[in-house]
Design a protein around this motif. Structure first.
Motif, mmCIF file in Angstrom:
data_model
loop_
_atom_site.group_PDB
_atom_site.id
_atom_site.type_symbol
_atom_site.label_atom_id
_atom_site.label_comp_id
_atom_site.label_asym_id
_atom_site.label_seq_id
_atom_site.Cartn_x
_atom_site.Cartn_y
_atom_site.Cartn_z
ATOM 1 N N GLU A 39 -5.766 -0.301 0.371
ATOM 2 C CA GLU A 39 -4.443 0.046 0.805
ATOM 3 C C GLU A 39 -3.686 0.906 -0.088
ATOM 4 O O GLU A 39 -3.707 0.389 -1.558
ATOM 5 C CB GLU A 39 -4.035 -1.119 1.292
ATOM 6 C CG GLU A 39 -3.768 -2.239 0.142
ATOM 7 C CD GLU A 39 -3.008 -3.498 0.771
ATOM 8 O OE1 GLU A 39 -1.679 -3.646 1.080
ATOM 9 O OE2 GLU A 39 -3.493 -4.752 0.885
ATOM 10 N N PRO A 93 -0.862 1.512 -2.505
ATOM 11 C CA PRO A 93 0.223 0.395 -3.237
ATOM 12 C C PRO A 93 1.592 0.756 -2.857
ATOM 13 O O PRO A 93 2.371 -0.382 -2.724
ATOM 14 C CB PRO A 93 0.167 0.712 -4.747
ATOM 15 C CG PRO A 93 -1.585 1.242 -4.772
ATOM 16 C CD PRO A 93 -1.840 2.094 -3.707
ATOM 17 N N LYS A 140 2.897 -1.093 0.405
ATOM 18 C CA LYS A 140 2.801 -2.659 0.394
ATOM 19 C C LYS A 140 4.198 -3.328 0.886
ATOM 20 O O LYS A 140 4.285 -4.294 1.675
ATOM 21 C CB LYS A 140 2.491 -3.217 -0.802
ATOM 22 C CG LYS A 140 0.740 -3.133 -1.094
ATOM 23 C CD LYS A 140 0.618 -3.822 -2.297
ATOM 24 C CE LYS A 140 -0.787 -3.652 -2.537
ATOM 25 N NZ LYS A 140 -1.197 -4.487 -3.762
ATOM 26 N N LYS A 141 5.322 -2.567 0.481
ATOM 27 C CA LYS A 141 6.682 -3.149 0.796
ATOM 28 C C LYS A 141 6.733 -3.063 2.379
ATOM 29 O O LYS A 141 7.926 -3.858 2.747
ATOM 30 C CB LYS A 141 7.672 -2.240 0.112
ATOM 31 C CG LYS A 141 7.672 -0.626 0.604
ATOM 32 C CD LYS A 141 8.694 0.222 -0.083
ATOM 33 C CE LYS A 141 8.494 1.551 0.447
ATOM 34 N NZ LYS A 141 9.778 2.346 -0.566
ATOM 35 N N PRO A 182 -0.934 -4.828 5.825
ATOM 36 C CA PRO A 182 -1.272 -3.504 5.869
ATOM 37 C C PRO A 182 -1.957 -3.203 7.561
ATOM 38 O O PRO A 182 -2.945 -3.900 7.782
ATOM 39 C CB PRO A 182 -2.756 -3.488 5.141
ATOM 40 C CG PRO A 182 -2.955 -4.936 4.804
ATOM 41 C CD PRO A 182 -1.697 -5.513 5.178
ATOM 42 N N LEU A 231 6.306 -1.078 -7.440
ATOM 43 C CA LEU A 231 5.938 0.233 -6.878
ATOM 44 C C LEU A 231 5.848 1.407 -7.683
ATOM 45 O O LEU A 231 5.727 2.421 -7.142
ATOM 46 C CB LEU A 231 6.367 0.168 -5.252
ATOM 47 C CG LEU A 231 5.887 -0.742 -4.481
ATOM 48 C CD1 LEU A 231 6.444 -0.625 -3.074
ATOM 49 C CD2 LEU A 231 4.548 -1.064 -4.283
#
Length: 518
Positions: free
Chosen positions: A359, A361, A364-365, A369, A518
């Motif tokens: 996925e 990175p 991610k927030k 996913p 991130l």
């Protein structure tokens, strides 16, 4: 997703899935499950009964008594059942792959979805006779609340973003009671179950249902992505009158260009409602049909020549379609629409991730996913079909935070990966994140030295003649844009959004990305 990866890599005829907190009820459990397949060729999935461990706490036994689906009697013969689950189940690998495996974008509800698809394909879902596992219920009030709160939040998430996968499960063995139901129907059923829990009072069941309801309400009412999209749409409508007035004033003053190149920025096209970066397929199709009928869509290769012409040399806006990152739905959802309408497009790839079960990175927030990444085979097929591919660096860093040598390495590694796969070095580049704070003059110079003909940003706006082809502005289309706002984007009424992509606003966003890792 892990189950699908394992199934593709497996070499045996059968697949066995088992949770890590399950204990086998007998040594011949697997043999009993295998023998069940011999009784009927239509059997597609074999599960087992669940029992409470003998050493379970009194509270766990109470949970199994008051709650559904935590305990099922051991059967004497094969029976179709809705209690077969991932706690312990077996399938033929060929059947698993034939029905598409797990829906690996769902964060919850994969059990009922798989069972329903198997039955729709003509297979039976059964429990094996004389086979059981020990699967412990919650061992404390706190664990009970956390488990059902999480389940409620997950179910509400699926309803909000994947409504057609909201599938009720039967409290008993019978599979006839399952199916897809709307939120109002599910809500009425929940209230009925809660009312019945009070007559006679069953405290464990009451707490479990209240926790489930609180989790669902938390997702439905306090989903930050939902409010973020609503706020974004509200801001656009609030800005729209000022943007329209700005365009009209510049036209009156003769300062509005007769024609600009407007580059549209997309990320994903998927059947997920109200989720960041994702445009539903029907919305995307309508937008592309509008461009086909009313706009002049051109390939990115023509942009440098247009921008090099003198002001006023051409009239009417030109539109370019681009996608960032390299999501698999660019191939499954967007590519067929573009092919049918004959529209050119460019996809910028983050090459280190292409073809991998991973996925991004920086996404991610946004939550669980809900995407897959393109494979190189899909990239090659689209390239043969006329789609242009550009570099989006190798790992998607903010270039302004890197020293010059690292910037060059990111660009060269991405360009070389594309050259090896597609046979030629890419001519187009896109700056990761794309605000003015995420690339600097050093990065622009590195792009020029690397031989790229164009480079796109995420700064809002059109590109009139004379614009720098290595600092092209783009118009981002996201889920907050209804069709009216989409048309306003095309006319430039929302170009004032460029303020959010300036240096100060970009640095603020970069600081937040660092703060959350991130």
């Amino acid at each position: 997703r892990a189950r699908n990866v394992g199934a593709r890599r497996a070499r045996g005829e059968f697949l066995l899935f088992m949770d890590d907190d399950v204990r086998l009820g007998s040594e011949d459990l697997i043999e009993r499950m295998l023998r069940t397949f011999e009784q009927d060729p239509r059997i597609g999935l074999v599960g087992v009964s669940q029992q409470v461990p003998s050493d379970a706490s009194p509270f766990a036994r109470r949970c199994a008594k008051e709650l559904e689906r935590f305990e099922a009697p051991v059967l004497e013969r094969v029976e179709d059942s809705d209690l077969a689950s991932h706690a312990c189940m077996m399938m033929r690998r060929s059947v698993y792959l034939a029905v598409g495996g797990e829906h690996d974008l769902l964060p919850r509800g994969t059990d009922p979805d798989l069972r329903l698809r198997l039955r729709e394909a003509g297979y039976r879902v059964v429990l094996a006779p004389g086979a059981w596992v020990y699967h412990p219920p919650p061992a404390s009030w706190r664990e009970l609340w956390r488990t059902f709160f999480r389940n409620g939040a997950g179910s509400a998430f699926v309803h909000r973003h994947f409504p057609r996968y909201c599938i009720d499960t039967a409290p008993t063995h019978s599979p006839a009671q399952t199916g897809r139901r709307s939120l109002p129907v599910r809500a009425r059923g929940f209230l009925k179950r809660l009312a019945r829990a009070f007559v006679p009072p069953r405290p464990v069941r009451i707490v479990a249902l209240l926790a489930y309801g609180c989790g669902a309400m938390k997702t439905l009412l306090f989903d930050k992505q939902q409010w973020s999209l609503a706020l974004r749409r509200g801001c656009k409508y609030a800005l729209l009158p000022f943007g329209w007035l700005w365009v009209q004033l510049r036209k009156r003053m003769g300062r509005w260009p007769k024609g600009v190149v407007r580059i549209l920025l997309y990320h994903r096209v998927e059947d997920i409602r109200r989720f960041p970066l994702v445009i539903p397929p029907e919305t995307f199709r309508r937008q592309m049909e509008f461009l086909k009928a009313n706009g002049r869509c051109i390939p990115l290769e023509r942009v440098p020549d247009l921008l090099a012409s003198r002001p006023g040399a051409w009239e009417g806006d030109r539109f370019v379609i681009t996608f960032d990152d390299g999501y698999r739905d660019n191939y499954t959802q967007a590519y067929p629409v573009l092919c049918r309408l004959g529209l050119p497009a460019t996809i910028y790839l983050v090459t280190d991730f292409i073809g991998k079960e991973a996925e991004f990175p920086w996404v991610k927030k946004l939550g669980p996913p809900t995407y897959q990444i393109l494979t190189w085979e899909q990239v090659e097929e689209m390239a043969e079909g006329g789609i242009t591919f550009g570099a989006h660096t190798a790992s998607h860093p903010s270039l302004a935070t890197l020293p010059p040598e690292r910037q060059r390495e990111e660009m060269d590694r991405a360009a070389e990966a594309l050259r090896e796969r597609l046979g030629q070095r890419p001519l187009h580049f896109s700056y990761p994140f794309g605000s003015r704070a995420d690339f600097d003059e050093v990065a622009v110079d590195r792009v020029r030295r690397a031989g790229f003909q164009t480079a796109t940003t995420a700064v809002a706006g059109g590109n009139p003649p004379g614009s720098n082809p290595l600092m092209l502005r783009r118009t981002a289309i996201d889920p907050s844009d209804d069709f009216f706002l989409f048309r306003c984007h095309l006319k430039g009424y929302l170009d004032l959004l460029a303020w959010k992509d300036g240096v100060l606003a970009g640095r603020a966003r970069r600081f937040l990305r660092r703060a959350i890792g991130l």
